[in-house]
Structure formats: structure tokens, C-alpha cells
Design a protein around this motif. Structure first.
Motif, PDB file in Angstrom:
ATOM      1  N   GLU A 246       2.638   8.296   6.047  1.00  0.00           N
ATOM      2  CA  GLU A 246       1.536   9.253   5.925  1.00  0.00           C
ATOM      3  C   GLU A 246       1.637  10.340   6.995  1.00  0.00           C
ATOM      4  O   GLU A 246       1.426  11.525   6.716  1.00  0.00           O
ATOM      5  N   ARG A 247       1.981   9.936   8.208  1.00  0.00           N
ATOM      6  CA  ARG A 247       2.106  10.927   9.277  1.00  0.00           C
ATOM      7  C   ARG A 247       3.233  11.914   8.986  1.00  0.00           C
ATOM      8  O   ARG A 247       3.118  13.111   9.281  1.00  0.00           O
TER       9      ARG A 247
ATOM     10  N   GLU B 285      -6.573  -0.252   2.523  1.00  0.00           N
ATOM     11  CA  GLU B 285      -6.209   0.682   3.573  1.00  0.00           C
ATOM     12  C   GLU B 285      -4.686   0.722   3.738  1.00  0.00           C
ATOM     13  O   GLU B 285      -3.982  -0.235   3.379  1.00  0.00           O
ATOM     14  N   LEU B 286      -4.203   1.833   4.264  1.00  0.00           N
ATOM     15  CA  LEU B 286      -2.782   1.912   4.589  1.00  0.00           C
ATOM     16  C   LEU B 286      -2.434   0.920   5.687  1.00  0.00           C
ATOM     17  O   LEU B 286      -3.221   0.708   6.616  1.00  0.00           O
ATOM     18  N   LYS B 287      -1.265   0.307   5.599  1.00  0.00           N
ATOM     19  CA  LYS B 287      -0.871  -0.691   6.594  1.00  0.00           C
ATOM     20  C   LYS B 287       0.095  -0.096   7.606  1.00  0.00           C
ATOM     21  O   LYS B 287       0.880   0.806   7.301  1.00  0.00           O
ATOM     22  N   GLU B 288       0.053  -0.640   8.816  1.00  0.00           N
ATOM     23  CA  GLU B 288       0.994  -0.251   9.857  1.00  0.00           C
ATOM     24  C   GLU B 288       2.311  -1.000   9.641  1.00  0.00           C
ATOM     25  O   GLU B 288       2.418  -1.860   8.766  1.00  0.00           O
TER      26      GLU B 288
ATOM     27  N   SER C 108      -1.367  13.753   5.918  1.00  0.00           N
ATOM     28  CA  SER C 108      -2.518  12.980   5.445  1.00  0.00           C
ATOM     29  C   SER C 108      -3.308  13.705   4.363  1.00  0.00           C
ATOM     30  O   SER C 108      -4.144  13.099   3.700  1.00  0.00           O
TER      31      SER C 108
ATOM     32  N   ASP D 239       5.966   0.542   6.804  1.00  0.00           N
ATOM     33  CA  ASP D 239       5.174   1.385   7.703  1.00  0.00           C
ATOM     34  C   ASP D 239       4.516   2.509   6.898  1.00  0.00           C
ATOM     35  O   ASP D 239       4.977   3.647   6.898  1.00  0.00           O
ATOM     36  N   GLU D 240       3.443   2.178   6.204  1.00  0.00           N
ATOM     37  CA  GLU D 240       2.760   3.169   5.378  1.00  0.00           C
ATOM     38  C   GLU D 240       2.096   4.246   6.228  1.00  0.00           C
ATOM     39  O   GLU D 240       2.063   5.423   5.832  1.00  0.00           O
ATOM     40  N   LYS D 241       1.596   3.874   7.384  1.00  0.00           N
ATOM     41  CA  LYS D 241       0.970   4.853   8.270  1.00  0.00           C
ATOM     42  C   LYS D 241       1.999   5.872   8.758  1.00  0.00           C
ATOM     43  O   LYS D 241       1.728   7.066   8.850  1.00  0.00           O
TER      44      LYS D 241
ATOM     45  N   THR E 154      -3.115  11.997   0.971  1.00  0.00           N
ATOM     46  CA  THR E 154      -3.551  10.611   0.818  1.00  0.00           C
ATOM     47  C   THR E 154      -4.908  10.560   0.133  1.00  0.00           C
ATOM     48  O   THR E 154      -5.844  11.255   0.536  1.00  0.00           O
TER      49      THR E 154
END
Length: 295
Positions: A141-142, A155-158, A146, A136-138, A149
Motif C-alpha cells: 500500500e505504501r 484490515e491490511l496486514k503487516e 493509499s 506485506d500488504e501494508k 485502497t
């Protein structure tokens, strides 16, 4: 010289010694032996992969599906799960980190032939850059913000879910610990082989029938040799049935202590430990990478 049977358990004894010392070391630093994800973590994942970029060794090695990554109360925590946090593996590979989130300078999504990872770099004075593979890269990040980043080649993956395989994890742990112990036993054994060949005197010894009262065992072969009219005996590395009484083999004895001798083919035994230890560590280090490509 009679070779005690417990000598064949030397690799296991060394491994247990390293485990005990590493447990004491972690406890002295206040680090847990069984790391767990904090209940109040803003982000947390187990079974992650990663590597530190601080040295060639850490780049080649790293961790596969055995890291715990969490963000909690402004702290970034990256640590191996038990038992990969023992035997100083986390210190060697630079993967035991607990730093303020503010020390993270950048997080960059990267792709390679084998995996998709996040490259994390820290401010000056912080840990060496590292790469981690998260599901869970997203979410990471949260939790970390961010602002750090930076654009990468993807792109970042969910969160795409995690595959858990405890059997595979503990198999790799077994190979890592056993391989390290076998390599240590091989290196120390080869050093002894070199010492006997350098300082010892070669002579021919003859296989004789074991005598419980003299050899204190009846399962291993016994070699008998003569020095200045005195007979000496040394246990062979070969068990009963692998030789015939009357066969001869070269041994090396020390001039200062003739009863201390080394069988010539003992080096083959140590080379076997060297090969098996190398295979064990290779399976532990690269097994996750291979399994990921297959499954």
C-alpha cells in the motif's frame, strides 16, 4: 509396421518443444527468462500467490507461491518466477503484467475460506482484475499509494514473514510441465486411435518372437498379422514377459497401407497418459492450496 522405441519419449519431446518456443517468445518481447526483484524497487516480494479473474480457467488455475510482485519507478510488475513463466502458462492465466501504477483503480483486502488476498482492479483498458496474496500488504500500500485502497472485509496486514520451500516449488513446476506433456500426448494418441478404428480394418494378430533384423529391437513384443497373403509385423506396447508367444490380439490396419497398424489396446496406453496428465496438472494447480491448509 515396426514401432520405434523413441515414440515413448514423444511427451517429453513435445514438452521440450513448447519450452523452447516459449523461451523464444519471451525473448522476442524483451521479457526475462529468470525474473529478479529490482534492487531499487519500492516494494518487492517473491513466492507470492495469485490469480487473474479474466476467465473461468484463470480463476480456477492461477499461481501458488511462484509469483514475483514489485513496484518500481511508477510501474506495477507481476510475473511468474522461472520455470512457471515458460510454456505460455503466464499468458494463459493472465499473470504477466507490467503497467503504470496510475492504471490501478482500487486495491481491496478480501478474505475467503482458503486465503486472504488483495483484489486489484485497473482502469478501463487495463488488465483484468486479479487477486494476489502478499505477506506485506501494508508495504504494498505504501509503495502503490493509499489513495487506491478501498475498505474490505478485513484490515491490511503487516509483513508476517515468508516460508520458502524451493523443493515444493520445483516439484509443482515438474508436475505442471510433465502433466501438460502427458495430456498432449494422450489427446493426440486418442485421435490416432479413433482414426484407425474409423478408417482401418480389424484383424487378429499373433505374438511372435522378436527378430532384431526385422523389428530393430528385442525388448518389446511383436504382433504379426496377414493381409492378402502378406505377413506384416507391428511392435506391441507391451514388453517381453507381459505376453506369451502365440497369444492373439486385435489390430487395425489401413487399407491403403497395410503395414501401418494400431494395436487395439493402445487406447488403454493413451487413457493412462490422460489420467496421469490430469493428476499431474491437478497436483500442480491445487497442491499449493492443499499444502497451505495442512502446513
Amino acid at each position: 509396421m515396426t514401432m520405434p522405441q523413441w515414440i515413448f519419449f514423444t511427451p517429453l519431446l513435445w514438452v521440450l518443444g513448447f519450452v523452447v518456443v516459449s523461451i523464444w517468445y519471451r525473448r522476442s518481447k524483451g521479457e526475462p527468462i529468470f525474473p529478479r526483484l529490482p534492487d531499487d524497487a519500492e516494494f518487492g516480494e517473491k513466492g507470492c500467490s495469485g490469480r487473474s479473474l479474466k476467465s473461468p480457467l484463470s480463476k480456477i488455475g492461477g499461481a501458488s507461491r511462484c509469483l514475483l510482485v514489485a513496484v518500481r519507478k511508477g510501474q506495477l510488475i507481476i510475473t511468474p518466477q522461472f520455470p512457471f513463466n515458460l510454456m505460455f502458462l503466464s499468458e494463459i492465466y493472465g499473470l504477466d503484467i507490467k503497467v503504470p501504477v496510475g492504471t490501478v483503480a482500487s486495491v481491496k483486502p478480501m478474505s475467503s475460506l482458503f486465503q486472504k488476498a488483495l483484489r486489484i482492479e485497473f482502469t478501463r483498458g487495463g488488465p483484468a482484475p486479479l487477486e494476489v496474496v502478499l505477506h506485506d500488504e501494508k508495504g504494498f500500500e505504501r509503495a502503490i499509494g493509499s489513495r487506491v485502497t478501498v475498505p474490505g472485509d478485513r484490515e491490511l496486514k503487516e509483513n508476517v514473514g515468508r516460508r520458502k520451500n524451493r523443493t515444493f516449488l520445483f516439484a509443482r513446476a515438474f508436475f505442471a510441465i510433465w502433466g501438460a506433456g502427458a495430456l498432449f500426448a494422450a489427446v493426440t494418441g486418442l485421435q490416432d486411435d479413433q482414426r484407425f478404428r474409423r478408417d482401418g480394418i480389424a484383424t487378429m494378430a499373433t505374438y511372435v518372437n522378436p527378430d532384431q533384423s526385422l523389428d530393430h529391437q528385442i525388448e518389446m513384443g511383436v504382433l504379426q498379422y496377414e493381409v492378402d497373403g502378406v505377413l506384416y509385423r507391428v511392435n506391441s506396447i507391451y514388453g517381453i514377459g507381459l505376453f506369451e508367444v502365440g497369444e492373439q490380439e486385435k489390430v487395425y490396419y489401413l487399407r491403403s497401407n497395410p503395414q501401418e497398424a494400431r494395436q487395439d489396446s493402445y487406447s488403454n496406453f493413451n487413457m493412462l497418459w490422460l489420467v496421469l496428465g490430469s493428476i499431474g496438472l491437478s497436483v500442480s494447480i491445487f497442491g499449493g492450496m492443499v499444502a497451505k491448509r495442512i502446513w
